[in-house]
Motif scaffolding. Structure first.
Motif, PDB file in Angstrom:
ATOM      1  N   THR A 214       0.819  -1.224   0.000  1.00 11.41           N
ATOM      2  CA  THR A 214       0.000   0.000   0.000  1.00 11.41           C
ATOM      3  C   THR A 214       0.851   1.272   0.000  1.00 11.41           C
ATOM      4  OG1 THR A 214      -0.118   0.192   2.435  1.00 11.41           O
ATOM      5  CG2 THR A 214      -1.756  -1.225   1.345  1.00 11.41           C
ATOM      6  N   ILE A 215       2.141   1.163   0.214  1.00 13.81           N
ATOM      7  CA  ILE A 215       2.962   2.377   0.368  1.00 13.81           C
ATOM      8  C   ILE A 215       2.970   3.199  -0.910  1.00 13.81           C
ATOM      9  CG2 ILE A 215       5.281   3.279   0.769  1.00 13.81           C
ATOM     10  CD1 ILE A 215       5.790   0.925   2.629  1.00 13.81           C
ATOM     11  N   ILE A 248      12.623 -11.326   5.961  1.00 17.61           N
ATOM     12  CA  ILE A 248      12.141 -10.728   4.709  1.00 17.61           C
ATOM     13  C   ILE A 248      13.158  -9.684   4.244  1.00 17.61           C
ATOM     14  CG2 ILE A 248      10.292  -9.409   3.599  1.00 17.61           C
ATOM     15  CD1 ILE A 248       8.394 -10.530   5.746  1.00 17.61           C
ATOM     16  N   ASP A 249      13.525  -9.735   2.969  1.00 15.02           N
ATOM     17  CA  ASP A 249      14.485  -8.791   2.402  1.00 15.02           C
ATOM     18  C   ASP A 249      13.932  -8.203   1.111  1.00 15.02           C
ATOM     19  OD1 ASP A 249      16.853  -9.405   4.251  1.00 15.02           O
ATOM     20  OD2 ASP A 249      16.368 -11.381   3.450  1.00 15.02           O
ATOM     21  N   GLY A 250      14.248  -6.949   0.887  1.00 13.44           N
ATOM     22  CA  GLY A 250      13.754  -6.304  -0.315  1.00 13.44           C
ATOM     23  C   GLY A 250      14.494  -5.016  -0.606  1.00 13.44           C
ATOM     24  N   THR A 251      13.923  -4.223  -1.498  1.00 10.00           N
ATOM     25  CA  THR A 251      14.574  -2.985  -1.908  1.00 10.00           C
ATOM     26  C   THR A 251      13.549  -1.896  -2.172  1.00 10.00           C
ATOM     27  OG1 THR A 251      16.163  -2.031  -3.483  1.00 10.00           O
ATOM     28  CG2 THR A 251      14.589  -3.610  -4.366  1.00 10.00           C
ATOM     29  N   ILE A 252      13.946  -0.665  -1.910  1.00  9.38           N
ATOM     30  CA  ILE A 252      13.174   0.538  -2.221  1.00  9.38           C
ATOM     31  C   ILE A 252      13.869   1.243  -3.376  1.00  9.38           C
ATOM     32  CG2 ILE A 252      12.466   2.819  -1.383  1.00  9.38           C
ATOM     33  CD1 ILE A 252      12.571   1.585   1.483  1.00  9.38           C
ATOM     34  N   ARG A 253      13.083   1.734  -4.326  1.00 11.40           N
ATOM     35  CA  ARG A 253      13.616   2.554  -5.420  1.00 11.40           C
ATOM     36  C   ARG A 253      12.723   3.795  -5.533  1.00 11.40           C
ATOM     37  NH1 ARG A 253      17.558  -0.716  -8.426  1.00 11.40           N
ATOM     38  NH2 ARG A 253      18.031  -2.254  -6.818  1.00 11.40           N
ATOM     39  N   ALA A 254      13.333   4.977  -5.583  1.00 13.70           N
ATOM     40  CA  ALA A 254      12.584   6.222  -5.744  1.00 13.70           C
ATOM     41  C   ALA A 254      13.430   7.227  -6.505  1.00 13.70           C
ATOM     42  CB  ALA A 254      12.175   6.788  -4.387  1.00 13.70           C
ATOM     43  N   LEU A 255      12.766   8.114  -7.236  1.00 15.00           N
ATOM     44  CA  LEU A 255      13.477   9.049  -8.108  1.00 15.00           C
ATOM     45  C   LEU A 255      13.904  10.327  -7.399  1.00 15.00           C
ATOM     46  CD1 LEU A 255      11.529   8.694 -11.469  1.00 15.00           C
ATOM     47  CD2 LEU A 255      13.671   7.623 -10.783  1.00 15.00           C
ATOM     48  N   THR A 256      13.452  10.525  -6.156  1.00 17.40           N
ATOM     49  CA  THR A 256      13.936  11.654  -5.371  1.00 17.40           C
ATOM     50  C   THR A 256      14.272  11.156  -3.973  1.00 17.40           C
ATOM     51  OG1 THR A 256      11.779  12.324  -4.490  1.00 17.40           O
ATOM     52  CG2 THR A 256      12.434  13.266  -6.619  1.00 17.40           C
ATOM     53  N   GLN A 257      15.186  11.860  -3.332  1.00 18.96           N
ATOM     54  CA  GLN A 257      15.550  11.491  -1.973  1.00 18.96           C
ATOM     55  C   GLN A 257      14.383  11.733  -1.021  1.00 18.96           C
ATOM     56  OE1 GLN A 257      17.857   9.726  -1.190  1.00 18.96           O
ATOM     57  NE2 GLN A 257      18.452  10.032   0.938  1.00 18.96           N
ATOM     58  N   VAL A 258      13.551  12.728  -1.308  1.00 15.01           N
ATOM     59  CA  VAL A 258      12.370  12.992  -0.471  1.00 15.01           C
ATOM     60  C   VAL A 258      11.450  11.780  -0.454  1.00 15.01           C
ATOM     61  CG1 VAL A 258      10.271  14.386  -0.277  1.00 15.01           C
ATOM     62  CG2 VAL A 258      12.462  15.492  -0.762  1.00 15.01           C
ATOM     63  N   ASN A 260      12.265   8.703  -1.301  1.00 14.95           N
ATOM     64  CA  ASN A 260      12.973   7.569  -0.718  1.00 14.95           C
ATOM     65  C   ASN A 260      12.821   7.576   0.796  1.00 14.95           C
ATOM     66  OD1 ASN A 260      15.094   5.618   0.004  1.00 14.95           O
ATOM     67  ND2 ASN A 260      15.732   5.840  -2.134  1.00 14.95           N
ATOM     68  N   ARG A 261      12.996   8.749   1.403  1.00 16.98           N
ATOM     69  CA  ARG A 261      12.844   8.872   2.853  1.00 16.98           C
ATOM     70  C   ARG A 261      11.400   8.605   3.283  1.00 16.98           C
ATOM     71  NH1 ARG A 261      17.846   8.210   4.801  1.00 16.98           N
ATOM     72  NH2 ARG A 261      19.274   9.930   4.315  1.00 16.98           N
ATOM     73  N   LEU A 262      10.435   9.105   2.495  1.00 12.41           N
ATOM     74  CA  LEU A 262       9.027   8.860   2.808  1.00 12.41           C
ATOM     75  C   LEU A 262       8.729   7.368   2.841  1.00 12.41           C
ATOM     76  CD1 LEU A 262       5.975   9.604   3.034  1.00 12.41           C
ATOM     77  CD2 LEU A 262       5.957   9.743   0.532  1.00 12.41           C
ATOM     78  N   ILE A 263       9.197   6.652   1.817  1.00 14.27           N
ATOM     79  CA  ILE A 263       8.939   5.211   1.761  1.00 14.27           C
ATOM     80  C   ILE A 263       9.632   4.498   2.910  1.00 14.27           C
ATOM     81  CG2 ILE A 263       9.274   3.118   0.378  1.00 14.27           C
ATOM     82  CD1 ILE A 263       9.029   4.929  -2.128  1.00 14.27           C
ATOM     83  N   GLN A 264      10.858   4.899   3.227  1.00  9.56           N
ATOM     84  CA  GLN A 264      11.551   4.294   4.366  1.00  9.56           C
ATOM     85  C   GLN A 264      10.751   4.455   5.660  1.00  9.56           C
ATOM     86  OE1 GLN A 264      15.811   5.246   4.766  1.00  9.56           O
ATOM     87  NE2 GLN A 264      15.830   5.815   2.614  1.00  9.56           N
TER      88      GLN A 264
END
Length: 385
Positions: A214-215, A248-258, A260-264
């Protein structure tokens, strides 16, 4: 000695291709690079090392500013299957991401400016460990660059999907920033017939996986890009035993650091919520290191694109953002600059054991960047500063 010819660069590339090494273990590669660099005229050059990194400073005629150029030097833990006569000699290691092409282009550019003194200073960074351990961040934070810190910096990544020698770039973000997710939920194992006497971490982990989906759909602006992929789920030992632990292991990908931090932050909140709901222990690690989004600087990138579009010898295309990661993003968060693509025309993707870039891209990349640096330092660089 004159600047390297196209034939000499291909020979160098094939030598480098045979000796791929994993990040921070690039000892043979670094020694080979050093030997080539020291074979160049040394009149304008100064050299520093840090672990397996090499920095070369080219003294300019009017050294008020410094242009930087970075290449990465590490390989991947991939077993090469190309069948080429100059295939990797290191078992289980391959330049499957094309860093041998990157290094060779950098050497070609450096060989020109070792012969022809530039107007401004140049700093070349041969950087270890791009694929792992955030080598760019490590080099920057070591302080070894401080004396020769660039005012702006450039780098490229080879692109198998573009024709050989084509230059691709865009304003804004070129590559996504990444962050690795490592979550362990620990409850209590038990007999499948007595679930009330155990604390099932398969169920807890499944809830975490479902809620993570849902993120992006409900927290990230839909006109911006983000990806969360959970690629590893491990729990339990057999069908009639309740699992007391789930990894559980995975990865986040985002086009801005803002973003990326939000998803984290959302990953962290969901993980903590699942742990509380299932009364279990949580060990969560979110590891971004230096893998920030590659956000191209507006000023340098406009200058770069304008020059490449106007150069009749360059085949330039505007490209879309990619969700691949690159630790050059950390350097761009500290130094204004631009990353671009260099086409190498291969049917196989980056990181493939069959990747075989077309070598004519090498000299095309060298010519384009030598011309750009000469233009930037005299016509654009001086005017802007």
């Amino acid at each position: 000695m004159m600047a390297f010819t196209a034939e000499e660069l291909i020979k160098i590339r094939r030598q480098l291709h045979q000796i791929p090494e994993i990040g921070m273990e690039e000892f043979e590669t670094s020694a080979k690079l050093m030997a080539i660099i020291k074979s160049l005229p040394q009149t304008f050059l100064e050299i520093k090392t840090w672990k397996t990194a090499i920095l070369v400073h080219v003294q300019g005629k009017n050294p008020s500013k410094t242009i930087g150029y970075r290449t990465d030097i590490d390989g991947l833990p991939v077993t090469e299957q190309t069948g080429l006569p100059y295939a990797s000699k290191h078992a289980g290691r391959m330049h499957a991401c094309g860093h041998d092409i990157h290094m060779t282009v950098a050497l070609g550019i450096l060989s020109h400016f070792a012969e022809v003194q530039p107007e401004c200073n140049l700093t070349f960074l041969f950087q270890p460990s791009e694929e792992i351990l955030s080598g760019g961040k490590q080099v920057y934070e070591s302080g070894v660059m401080d004396e020769w810190m660039p005012d702006e910096i450039y780098a490229f990544h080879d692109n198998p999907q573009l024709p050989a020698g084509t230059i691709g770039c865009r304003l804004g973000t070129l590559f996504a920033g990444t962050c690795e997710i490592h979550a362990t939920f620990t409850g209590k194992s038990g007999h499948a017939a007595y679930p009330h006497m155990a604390n099932d971490m398969v169920v807890a982990g499944a809830q975490f996986v479902n809620q993570i989906q849902t993120i992006v759909s409900r927290n990230v602006d839909p006109i911006q890009a983000g990806v969360v992929t959970l690629g590893h789920f491990e729990a339990g030992t057999t069908g009639n035993v309740i699992a007391g632990k789930c990894q559980i292991d995975g990865t986040i990908r985002a086009l801005t650091q803002v973003n990326n931090r939000l998803i984290q932050k959302r990953v962290e909140a969901i993980a903590k919520g699942v742990a509380q709901a299932f009364d279990c222990q949580l060990d969560l690690k979110l590891e971004q290191g230096g893998y920030y989004p590659v956000e191209n600087n507006d000023q340098t990138t406009k200058a770069f694109i304008d020059f490449m579009q106007a150069n009749p010898e360059v085949d330039f295309v505007e490209t879309q953002p990619a969700m691949t990661g690159e630790d050059f993003g950390f350097l761009l968060s500290k130094i204004p600059g631009t990353m671009f693509w260099l086409g190498v025309d291969s049917p196989y993707s980056l990181h493939s054991e069959y990747l075989a870039p077309k070598e004519e891209a090498i000299f095309a990349g060298v010519k384009a960047m030598v011309a750009y640096i000469e233009h930037r330092q005299t016509e654009v660089f001086a005017a802007k500063y």
